[in-house]
Design an enzyme around this catalytic site. Structure first.
Site, short mmCIF file in Angstrom:
data_model
loop_
_atom_site.label_atom_id
_atom_site.label_comp_id
_atom_site.label_asym_id
_atom_site.label_seq_id
_atom_site.Cartn_x
_atom_site.Cartn_y
_atom_site.Cartn_z
N ASP A 16 0.91 -1.04 -0.13
CA ASP A 16 0.29 0.00 0.16
C ASP A 16 0.86 1.22 0.05
O ASP A 16 2.13 1.29 0.31
CB ASP A 16 -0.62 0.16 1.24
CG ASP A 16 -1.77 1.20 1.31
OD1 ASP A 16 -2.53 1.65 0.54
OD2 ASP A 16 -1.69 1.67 2.50
N ASP A 51 -2.06 -0.81 5.99
CA ASP A 51 -2.00 -0.28 7.39
C ASP A 51 -3.38 0.21 7.37
O ASP A 51 -3.89 0.03 8.74
CB ASP A 51 -1.29 1.06 7.38
CG ASP A 51 -1.78 2.33 6.74
OD1 ASP A 51 -2.14 3.25 7.15
OD2 ASP A 51 -1.66 2.14 5.37
N ASP A 80 -7.22 -2.07 3.45
CA ASP A 80 -6.14 -2.90 3.03
C ASP A 80 -6.40 -4.27 3.71
O ASP A 80 -5.98 -5.24 3.18
CB ASP A 80 -4.66 -2.57 3.43
CG ASP A 80 -4.32 -1.12 3.04
OD1 ASP A 80 -4.56 -1.15 1.68
OD2 ASP A 80 -3.60 -0.33 3.70
#
Length: 626
Positions: A313, A517, A521
């Site tokens: 990410d 995080d 996600d």
């Protein structure tokens, strides 16, 4: 949880029995404690084994309980009690992890508000449960409130924090015609929103479903002994019965025949095999924990080393997730230098709660600039802030909105400055002083320390350059990817899009490790072979869904823990070779000759100690550095 209570009781009884035995207490006392340990720790796996047997399958639970009872039958009750405790504790840990994940998934729904303000046909408002909202209802969302349903803005201007859904680091302007999501946070303006999705079908609800489905369908990773338990259990039981009933059929005495069969079952029990796997993995878990990486189980530590592709990410993972001033450009005709420009902009933004405003104030403070007081402060949602500093009128905000009131020459100069900063992937704000564009600021997210080195190390370790999966814009994603050395970028993704990309790679035979995080996600972390969450900024759902957590957000520990996992796998293979050699020798001995029980126990326990000590070598500091 009942599994935890029974495992705790069994461990306590085993400890008490061992202490009583070492202290020279009467045999009846420590035997009674051990037998109580058998009951408290063994009834659940024993019952599971019997249920499996009723369905005409044999599993390792039944084999271990039988071995424990056999050990007690020939006087080695300590060995049997230890087996019972190991199985009870491992079952409790698995049940606890499952419960925590389920609770966290249900808690995700708390992000969406329970109530919403719905407009009635006569123009009045009523407070209703968000679950009762229907498509085409109109709701009013006031400053600071969470949006109750997916929908389209009909009226109003505001900034909406969509980080829980898309991962974008900055609030997004919302006005008539823009879409909004349930569970996102409204800024300083008031919005009227027409509901476009039933609450049960909102993006937030789909995230919950994605996490649950991905966790349920994710192939259950098993340790080596679990993958062969059915065949191994059948073979050991069949051989034990043959050693018992075969000689009896030819007139052998009962007692020596029983002793021989029980000796065979004990030496064939997979204690050394189990300990071949667990000490290296548990030692590597402990070593990684000391260096800020928490792997949640031995299975996780085993899987990390099998990673072939890493997917990152962006916001909060490769970057810190907090906007900072990355560029300042003073415009000709504004009559200010950089120092004065920052001071005036920080003064205007000082009363603001917008993240961009806080970034400007932080930049001025870091440079030691004194921030003057302001009057007539006004925040205009989606546009920026207006304030007076002394006799000067300061405007800081969106270039598109502020340039509308400027003359042609100044407007063109400002647009050129905005274009230059936007080309770097920054979010740009314009500063106007007394109606004249004075400067532009570029704001962006700062890379985490060693982000580029981490990407390089992972590419060298896995043989594949990591990929970037983000809900942010393509320009911002491409800028970060170029900085860290990532070639493949997928931007503008919703949670379900990330899951689809992960599953495509998994279907091609890749073993994907996702590092993220945010709540957005979590589904991808659940769908991947392994998921790693950033501990300091990670959402609760993400931390619970992830297989491992980087506690201090140090990216460099990700390749380090992968290397440690691969080393642990090599130790496991070596231990299995040692344990297998001992087992083959010990089970062959009573088949072709007489194996004295003390010798059997000595070799069996010796092999167990040997592989355990070998695995403990991974506790050393050198194992992490290597």
């Amino acid at each position: 949880m009942p599994e935890v209570r029974w495992a705790t009781a069994a461990t306590a009884l085993f400890s008490a029995g061992a202490l009583a035995q070492l202290a020279g207490a009467p045999d009846g006392l420590w035997w009674a404690l051990y037998l109580a340990c058998y009951v408290t720790g063994g009834w659940r796996p024993g019952l599971a084994g019997l249920r499996a047997a009723r369905e005409k399958t044999l599993d390792i639970d039944l084999l271990m309980i039988a071995a424990a009872l056999g050990a007690a039958a020939i006087g080695h009750i300590l060995d049997g009690a230890l087996l019972v405790v190991i199985f009870a504790v491992s079952g409790a840990l698995e049940a606890l992890a499952t419960r925590r994940t389920a609770d966290s998934v249900r808690g995700l729904l708390d992000l969406a508000p329970d109530r919403a303000h719905r407009l009635c046909p006569d123009g009045t408002e009523e407070s209703v449960d968000t679950a009762r909202l229907a498509v085409d209802d109109v709701i009013v969302v006031r400053p600071g409130e969470c949006i109750g349903a997916d929908g389209e803005v009909l009226d109003g201007h505001s900034d909406v924090d969509r980080s829980s859904i898309t991962g974008e680091p900055l609030p997004v302007p919302a006005s008539a015609g823009d879409g909004v999501f349930a569970g996102t946070l409204n800024g300083a303006g008031t919005l009227r929103v027409r509901v476009s999705q039933d609450p049960s079908a909102s993006v937030l609800a789909r995230i919950v479903t994605l996490v649950e489905d991905a966790s349920a369908t994710k192939a259950k990773a098993q340790l080596f002994i679990e993958r062969i338990e059915q065949r191994y259990s059948v073979a050991v039981v069949a051989a034990t019965l043959a050693l018992f009933f075969g000689p009896l059929a030819f007139g052998a005495d009962l007692q020596p025949t029983l002793l021989r069969a029980m000796t065979f079952m004990i030496v064939a029990s997979p204690c050394a095999v189990v300990l071949s796997t667990m000490p290296p993995l548990l030692s590597s878990i402990a070593n990684a924990g000391r260096h800020g990486v928490l792997a949640k189980s031995a299975v996780v530590m085993e899987k990390l080393g099998a990673t072939t592709t890493v997917a990152f990410d962006k916001t909060g993972t490769l970057t810190e997730g907090t906007p900072r001033v990355t560029g300042v450009e003073v415009l000709a005709g504004g009559g200010l230098d950089t120092h004065e420009l920052l001071g005036l902009a920080a003064a205007a933004e000082y009363p603001s709660e917008h993240p961009l405003g806080r970034a400007v104030v932080a930049a001025a403070t870091e440079r030691g600039i004194t921030i003057p007081p302001v009057t007539d402060f006004e925040a205009r949602p989606g546009l920026g802030v207006h304030a007076r500093v002394g006799t000067r009128r300061i405007q800081v905000g969106s270039p598109a909105a502020l340039l509308a009131g400027c003359d042609g020459t100044a407007r063109e100069r400002a647009r050129a400055g905005v274009a230059r900063l936007e080309a770097t992937g920054a979010t740009v704000v314009l500063v106007v002083v007394d109606g004249v564009p004075a400067g532009v600021f570029g704001l962006g997210d700062r890379l985490r320390p060693l982000a580029r080195q981490t990407v390089h190390d992972l590419a060298a370790l896995t043989g594949t350059t990591p990929v970037l999966l983000t809900g942010d814009t393509h320009t911002a994603a491409r800028t970060v990817a170029d900085e860290v050395g990532i070639g493949e970028v997928h931007a503008g993704l919703l949670p379900q899009d990330k899951v689809a990309l992960v599953r495509q790679r998994e279907a091609r035979g890749e073993r994907v490790l996702v590092v993220g995080d945010g709540v957005n996600d979590a589904p991808a972390l659940a769908a991947a072979s392994c998921g790693v969450a950033m501990g300091r900024v990670g959402a609760d759902l993400t931390l619970t869904t992830a297989d491992a957590v980087v506690v201090r957000d140090e990216l460099a520990t990700v390749p380090a823990v992968l290397r440690l996992s691969r080393r642990a796998r090599r130790f496991v293979i070596a231990n299995l070779a040692i344990a297998g050699s001992f087992i083959v020798a010990l089970v062959t001995w009573p088949l072709v000759g007489h194996l004295p029980l003390p010798v059997a126990v000595a070799f069996h326990e010796g092999s167990t100690v040997l592989v355990a000590l070998n695995g403990l070598r991974l506790l050393r500091e050198a194992a992490w550095r290597a």
